[in-house]
Design a protein around this motif. Structure first.
Motif, PDB file in Angstrom:
ATOM      1  N   UNK A  29       8.022   4.230  -7.833  1.00  0.00           N
ATOM      2  CA  UNK A  29       8.039   3.451  -6.595  1.00  0.00           C
ATOM      3  C   UNK A  29       6.772   2.613  -6.448  1.00  0.00           C
ATOM      4  N   UNK A  30       5.630   3.183  -6.795  1.00  0.00           N
ATOM      5  CA  UNK A  30       4.378   2.432  -6.693  1.00  0.00           C
ATOM      6  C   UNK A  30       4.353   1.256  -7.660  1.00  0.00           C
ATOM      7  N   UNK A  31       4.950   1.412  -8.815  1.00  0.00           N
ATOM      8  CA  UNK A  31       5.049   0.303  -9.760  1.00  0.00           C
ATOM      9  C   UNK A  31       5.864  -0.838  -9.152  1.00  0.00           C
ATOM     10  N   UNK A  32       6.980  -0.508  -8.514  1.00  0.00           N
ATOM     11  CA  UNK A  32       7.796  -1.532  -7.850  1.00  0.00           C
ATOM     12  C   UNK A  32       7.033  -2.180  -6.700  1.00  0.00           C
ATOM     13  N   UNK A  33       6.346  -1.373  -5.906  1.00  0.00           N
ATOM     14  CA  UNK A  33       5.575  -1.907  -4.772  1.00  0.00           C
ATOM     15  C   UNK A  33       4.453  -2.803  -5.280  1.00  0.00           C
ATOM     16  N   UNK A  34       3.830  -2.426  -6.399  1.00  0.00           N
ATOM     17  CA  UNK A  34       2.752  -3.226  -6.971  1.00  0.00           C
ATOM     18  C   UNK A  34       3.187  -4.621  -7.374  1.00  0.00           C
ATOM     19  N   UNK A  35       4.483  -4.811  -7.612  1.00  0.00           N
ATOM     20  CA  UNK A  35       4.987  -6.146  -7.952  1.00  0.00           C
ATOM     21  C   UNK A  35       4.855  -7.118  -6.784  1.00  0.00           C
ATOM     22  N   UNK A  91       2.833  -6.288  -3.989  1.00  0.00           N
ATOM     23  CA  UNK A  91       1.584  -5.961  -3.288  1.00  0.00           C
ATOM     24  C   UNK A  91       0.461  -5.875  -4.325  1.00  0.00           C
ATOM     25  N   UNK A  92      -0.069  -7.020  -4.763  1.00  0.00           N
ATOM     26  CA  UNK A  92      -1.037  -7.031  -5.860  1.00  0.00           C
ATOM     27  C   UNK A  92      -2.298  -6.219  -5.581  1.00  0.00           C
ATOM     28  N   UNK A  93      -2.644  -5.995  -4.321  1.00  0.00           N
ATOM     29  CA  UNK A  93      -3.852  -5.223  -4.013  1.00  0.00           C
ATOM     30  C   UNK A  93      -3.718  -3.750  -4.404  1.00  0.00           C
ATOM     31  N   UNK A  94      -2.492  -3.312  -4.676  1.00  0.00           N
ATOM     32  CA  UNK A  94      -2.307  -1.951  -5.173  1.00  0.00           C
ATOM     33  C   UNK A  94      -2.787  -1.840  -6.620  1.00  0.00           C
ATOM     34  N   UNK A  95      -2.662  -2.926  -7.367  1.00  0.00           N
ATOM     35  CA  UNK A  95      -3.107  -2.930  -8.766  1.00  0.00           C
ATOM     36  C   UNK A  95      -4.546  -3.412  -8.903  1.00  0.00           C
ATOM     37  N   UNK A  96      -4.904  -4.440  -8.203  1.00  0.00           N
ATOM     38  CA  UNK A  96      -6.244  -5.020  -8.268  1.00  0.00           C
ATOM     39  C   UNK A  96      -6.769  -5.240  -6.849  1.00  0.00           C
ATOM     40  N   UNK A  97      -7.278  -4.175  -6.227  1.00  0.00           N
ATOM     41  CA  UNK A  97      -7.742  -4.329  -4.840  1.00  0.00           C
ATOM     42  C   UNK A  97      -9.004  -5.177  -4.755  1.00  0.00           C
ATOM     43  N   UNK A  98      -9.086  -5.997  -3.707  1.00  0.00           N
ATOM     44  CA  UNK A  98     -10.324  -6.738  -3.479  1.00  0.00           C
ATOM     45  C   UNK A  98     -11.454  -5.747  -3.186  1.00  0.00           C
ATOM     46  N   UNK A  99     -12.662  -6.157  -3.376  1.00  0.00           N
ATOM     47  CA  UNK A  99     -13.821  -5.275  -3.183  1.00  0.00           C
ATOM     48  C   UNK A  99     -13.778  -4.601  -1.810  1.00  0.00           C
ATOM     49  N   UNK A 100     -13.828  -3.277  -1.832  1.00  0.00           N
ATOM     50  CA  UNK A 100     -13.894  -2.505  -0.599  1.00  0.00           C
ATOM     51  C   UNK A 100     -12.599  -2.404   0.176  1.00  0.00           C
ATOM     52  N   UNK A 101     -11.467  -2.791  -0.411  1.00  0.00           N
ATOM     53  CA  UNK A 101     -10.211  -2.766   0.347  1.00  0.00           C
ATOM     54  C   UNK A 101      -9.061  -2.144  -0.444  1.00  0.00           C
ATOM     55  N   UNK A 160       4.429   3.333   2.870  1.00  0.00           N
ATOM     56  CA  UNK A 160       5.194   2.553   1.897  1.00  0.00           C
ATOM     57  C   UNK A 160       6.227   3.399   1.155  1.00  0.00           C
ATOM     58  N   UNK A 161       5.872   4.652   0.873  1.00  0.00           N
ATOM     59  CA  UNK A 161       6.771   5.542   0.140  1.00  0.00           C
ATOM     60  C   UNK A 161       7.638   6.390   1.064  1.00  0.00           C
ATOM     61  N   UNK A 162       7.437   6.246   2.373  1.00  0.00           N
ATOM     62  CA  UNK A 162       8.135   7.084   3.354  1.00  0.00           C
ATOM     63  C   UNK A 162       7.973   8.553   2.983  1.00  0.00           C
ATOM     64  N   UNK A 163       6.724   8.932   2.723  1.00  0.00           N
ATOM     65  CA  UNK A 163       6.421  10.279   2.241  1.00  0.00           C
ATOM     66  C   UNK A 163       5.597  11.058   3.249  1.00  0.00           C
ATOM     67  N   UNK A 164       5.742  12.358   3.213  1.00  0.00           N
ATOM     68  CA  UNK A 164       4.931  13.273   3.990  1.00  0.00           C
ATOM     69  C   UNK A 164       3.542  13.311   3.345  1.00  0.00           C
ATOM     70  N   UNK A 166      -6.938   3.978  -3.116  1.00  0.00           N
ATOM     71  CA  UNK A 166      -6.393   4.220  -4.441  1.00  0.00           C
ATOM     72  C   UNK A 166      -5.944   2.924  -5.096  1.00  0.00           C
ATOM     73  N   UNK A 167      -5.936   2.952  -6.425  1.00  0.00           N
ATOM     74  CA  UNK A 167      -5.468   1.818  -7.224  1.00  0.00           C
ATOM     75  C   UNK A 167      -4.523   2.355  -8.293  1.00  0.00           C
ATOM     76  N   UNK A 168      -3.436   1.641  -8.524  1.00  0.00           N
ATOM     77  CA  UNK A 168      -2.507   1.968  -9.585  1.00  0.00           C
ATOM     78  C   UNK A 168      -3.033   1.390 -10.886  1.00  0.00           C
ATOM     79  N   UNK A 169      -3.382   2.259 -11.843  1.00  0.00           N
ATOM     80  CA  UNK A 169      -3.957   1.808 -13.108  1.00  0.00           C
ATOM     81  C   UNK A 169      -2.904   1.514 -14.161  1.00  0.00           C
TER      82      UNK A 169
END
Length: 80
Positions: free
Chosen positions: A19-25, A27-37, A47-51, A75-78
């Protein structure tokens, strides 16, 4: 998935990774977040509708397998 880490992950972590891979498509900040964000845990839960407790366990596995990376308080998706 061909990545060797895949078979070592519990189902919750596998689902989160997909799911995070799909969201990263979109939401680019999940893969390459700007400094401090980097994306925060509460936003990932939304985003994942998770507990939050369930996501924490999945995140821990993803961090241990070097799929996710902790950046400051977020967090960042590597691997995608």
């Amino acid at each position: 998935m061909a990545d060797r880490r895949w078979v070592l992950l519990p189902l919750s972590a596998r689902a989160a990774w997909l799911q995070l891979t799909d969201i990263g498509d979109v939401m680019p900040e999940l893969r390459q977040p700007p400094a401090g964000r980097a994306v925060q845990k509460d936003e990932l839960c939304r985003l994942l509708a998770a507990n939050p407790d369930e996501l924490q366990a999945a995140l821990q596995h993803l961090l241990e397998r070097d799929v996710m990376e902790k950046i400051g308080t977020g967090y960042r998706l590597k691997v995608f």
